[in-house]
Design an enzyme around this catalytic site. Structure first.
Site, PDB file in Angstrom:
ATOM      1  CB  SER A 127      -0.852  -0.021   1.272  1.00  0.00           C
ATOM      2  OG  SER A 127      -1.416   1.244   1.512  1.00  0.00           O
ATOM      3  CB  THR A 129      -0.449   3.028   4.084  1.00  0.00           C
ATOM      4  OG1 THR A 129      -0.564   3.629   5.363  1.00  0.00           O
ATOM      5  CG2 THR A 129       0.002   1.593   4.234  1.00  0.00           C
ATOM      6  CE1 TYR A 152      -4.015  -2.655   5.597  1.00  0.00           C
ATOM      7  CE2 TYR A 152      -3.517  -0.311   5.454  1.00  0.00           C
ATOM      8  CZ  TYR A 152      -3.787  -1.511   4.839  1.00  0.00           C
ATOM      9  OH  TYR A 152      -3.804  -1.583   3.480  1.00  0.00           O
ATOM     10  CE  LYS A 156      -1.552  -4.506   3.390  1.00  0.00           C
ATOM     11  NZ  LYS A 156      -1.763  -5.850   2.814  1.00  0.00           N
ATOM     12  N   GLY A 300      -5.500  11.077  11.732  1.00  0.00           N
ATOM     13  CA  GLY A 300      -4.629  10.112  11.048  1.00  0.00           C
ATOM     14  C   GLY A 300      -4.569  10.276   9.534  1.00  0.00           C
TER      15      GLY A 300
HETATM   16  N1  UFG Z   1     -13.125  10.782   3.265  1.00  0.00           N
HETATM   17  C1  UFG Z   1     -14.146  11.682   3.508  1.00  0.00           C
HETATM   18  N2  UFG Z   1     -15.324  11.191   3.984  1.00  0.00           N
HETATM   19  C2  UFG Z   1     -15.535   9.867   4.234  1.00  0.00           C
HETATM   20  C3  UFG Z   1     -14.479   8.960   3.980  1.00  0.00           C
HETATM   21  C4  UFG Z   1     -13.277   9.464   3.510  1.00  0.00           C
HETATM   22  O1  UFG Z   1     -14.001  12.885   3.303  1.00  0.00           O
HETATM   23  O2  UFG Z   1     -16.625   9.506   4.688  1.00  0.00           O
HETATM   24  C5  UFG Z   1     -11.849  11.285   2.732  1.00  0.00           C
HETATM   25  C6  UFG Z   1     -10.653  10.967   3.595  1.00  0.00           C
HETATM   26  O3  UFG Z   1     -10.489  11.966   4.574  1.00  0.00           O
HETATM   27  C7  UFG Z   1      -9.527  10.913   2.561  1.00  0.00           C
HETATM   28  C8  UFG Z   1     -10.218  10.400   1.306  1.00  0.00           C
HETATM   29  O4  UFG Z   1     -11.609  10.636   1.501  1.00  0.00           O
HETATM   30  O5  UFG Z   1      -9.072  12.208   2.315  1.00  0.00           O
HETATM   31  C9  UFG Z   1     -10.004   8.925   1.068  1.00  0.00           C
HETATM   32  O6  UFG Z   1     -10.340   8.223   2.252  1.00  0.00           O
HETATM   33  P1  UFG Z   1     -10.474   6.622   2.261  1.00  0.00           P
HETATM   34  O7  UFG Z   1     -10.878   6.254   3.659  1.00  0.00           O
HETATM   35  O8  UFG Z   1     -11.341   6.178   1.165  1.00  0.00           O
HETATM   36  O9  UFG Z   1      -9.013   6.144   1.930  1.00  0.00           O
HETATM   37  P2  UFG Z   1      -7.626   6.470   2.677  1.00  0.00           P
HETATM   38  O10 UFG Z   1      -6.814   7.233   1.699  1.00  0.00           O
HETATM   39  O11 UFG Z   1      -7.818   7.055   3.995  1.00  0.00           O
HETATM   40  O12 UFG Z   1      -7.118   4.993   2.944  1.00  0.00           O
HETATM   41  C10 UFG Z   1      -6.725   4.181   1.900  1.00  0.00           C
HETATM   42  C11 UFG Z   1      -6.968   2.717   2.240  1.00  0.00           C
HETATM   43  C12 UFG Z   1      -6.088   2.272   3.359  1.00  0.00           C
HETATM   44  C13 UFG Z   1      -4.659   2.629   3.096  1.00  0.00           C
HETATM   45  C14 UFG Z   1      -4.546   4.086   2.763  1.00  0.00           C
HETATM   46  C15 UFG Z   1      -3.145   4.411   2.350  1.00  0.00           C
HETATM   47  O13 UFG Z   1      -8.321   2.506   2.603  1.00  0.00           O
HETATM   48  O14 UFG Z   1      -6.187   0.871   3.449  1.00  0.00           O
HETATM   49  O15 UFG Z   1      -5.392   4.401   1.674  1.00  0.00           O
HETATM   50  O16 UFG Z   1      -2.933   5.762   2.293  1.00  0.00           O
HETATM   51  F1  UFG Z   1      -3.892   2.400   4.188  1.00  0.00           F
END
Ligand code: UFG
Length: 340
Positions: A127, A129, A152, A156, A300
């Site tokens: 990832s 991440t 998590y 990775k 986070g």
């Molecule tokens: N977001 C919102 N509202 C929501 C959900 C998410 O505004 O209800 C935003 C988050 O703040 C972020 C973006 O949308 O800016 C993407 O969020 P996601 O939760 O879809 O994805 P992430 O980038 O946080 O996480 C993903 C994977 C993880 C991995 C990570 C690596 O889900 O498994 O990328 O950066 F670790």
């Protein structure tokens, strides 16, 4: 005879799409999954798309003896794609031991069996991440990894190290880690897609559930980031494009085209897209309105990340093909399908 590939986690979101692409490319697939976060019906859906029902064994990869029994039974494996893992960032903070137990032990058991049973090719789900919040964008594979933000994410990073060290200790072994950016969307047939349990944490399933009326409103986490519109930026990749990257990684290993025994690649589109741009693109692609409100940042979250994909483009001969509008359209089609 076609090459046989073990796909762990093959009934999950990325796994199921990869099984379809492997079967469409002529590979013989056997899935191992404990069904902790997926449904057995996915096997029928895969059969509807490809005409072939993949072989399937249900057990937990942390069970060493079961896994060794599996390798005895399937003695012609050519390669393994290892998706099976716990993947919820928030849950990993609550239950770190569960995450270290599941994600590290399954990989170590697999690699032990690879050594013991002479199966020498591994593709691993990593990832972006592992980069944390990078100093410079886009991120290349040379961008240093950062200390993980969650257990998590740490699994990775540690898994990548386990693969590297194990590969270098056995001259027959080869491994490729694919560092995924944000996989979204669903198969064009809408027969497979993401099936989140409970309230989705990720943006796209929450968004499609909101538009479907299951959730009242999408919360946009933060509009005060240092980005053009203030919302956070990610690199969203169509899951089918991502699935195809696994097929080329497998070919690279089986045809000995790899440059080094252990390699890792960014798998994204190269485009940074903000949360507000996602909403805009979704509305354009589907002609549906997305009810949303701006709320505080989510703890986070990083501000922005997107991939430099040159290495995957040049070395794997792979690139993401779908536009963001097409990708979001497919996510909406899937949401409508699961509610029908
Ligand atoms: N977001 C919102 N509202 C929501 C959900 C998410 O505004 O209800 C935003 C988050 O703040 C972020 C973006 O949308 O800016 C993407 O969020 P996601 O939760 O879809 O994805 P992430 O980038 O946080 O996480 C993903 C994977 C993880 C991995 C990570 C690596 O889900 O498994 O990328 O950066 F670790």
């Amino acid at each position: 005879m076609s090459n046989q590939i073990l796909v762990t986690g093959g009934t999950g979101f990325i796994g199921s799409h990869t099984v379809v692409e492997l079967q469409n490319s002529g590979y013989d697939v056997v899935i191992v999954d404990n069904l902790s976060n997926s449904k057995i019906e996915v096997l029928d859906q895969i059969e509807e798309i490809t005409g072939i029902k993949p072989k399937f064994e249900q057990f937990d990869l942390t069970d060493k003896n079961k896994l060794a029994g599996f390798f005895e039974k399937y003695s012609n494996l050519d390669a393994i794609i290892h998706f099976a893992a716990s993947k919820a960032v928030g849950e990993s903070v609550e239950k770190p031991l569960m995450y270290y137990h599941n994600n590290l032990n399954s990989l170590m058991n697999i690699m032990q069996c690879m050594n013991d049973f002479d199966v020498n090719n591994l593709v691993f789900s990593s990832s972006c991440t592992v980069y944390g919040q990078p100093e410079k964008l886009p991120v290349t594979e040379q961008t240093p990894r950062k200390e993980a933000e969650s257990p998590y994410g740490n699994t990775k990073s540690i898994c990548e190290d386990i693969i590297r060290d194990t590969v270098y200790a056995n001259s027959k072994l080869k491994g490729i880690a694919l560092r995924y950016f944000n996989p979204i969307g669903a198969h064009e047939t809408a027969k497979i897609g993401e099936l989140p349990l409970g309230i989705p944490n990720n943006l796209i399933p929450f968004l499609t559930q909101t538009v479907a009326g299951i959730r009242e409103e999408l919360s946009v986490f933060g509009d005060d980031y240092n980005t053009p519109d203030g919302s956070a930026i990610r690199d969203y990749i169509h899951v089918v494009d991502l699935a195809k990257a696994h097929v080329v990684a497998i070919e690279r290993l089986l045809e000995n085209k790899n440059q080094k025994a252990y390699e890792y690649f960014n798998v994204g589109t190269g485009n940074g897209v903000s949360v507000l741009e996602i909403i805009e693109s979704f509305e354009r692609a589907t002609r549906e309105k997305v009810p949303y409100k701006i709320v505080d940042r989510r703890a986070g979250d990083i501000e922005k990340i997107y991939a430099d994909t040159s290495l995957a483009n040049d070395e794997l001969g792979w690139e993401a093909k779908s536009t963001l509008d097409e990708t979001l359209h497919s996510a909406w089609k899937w949401q409508k399908h699961i509610m029908a």
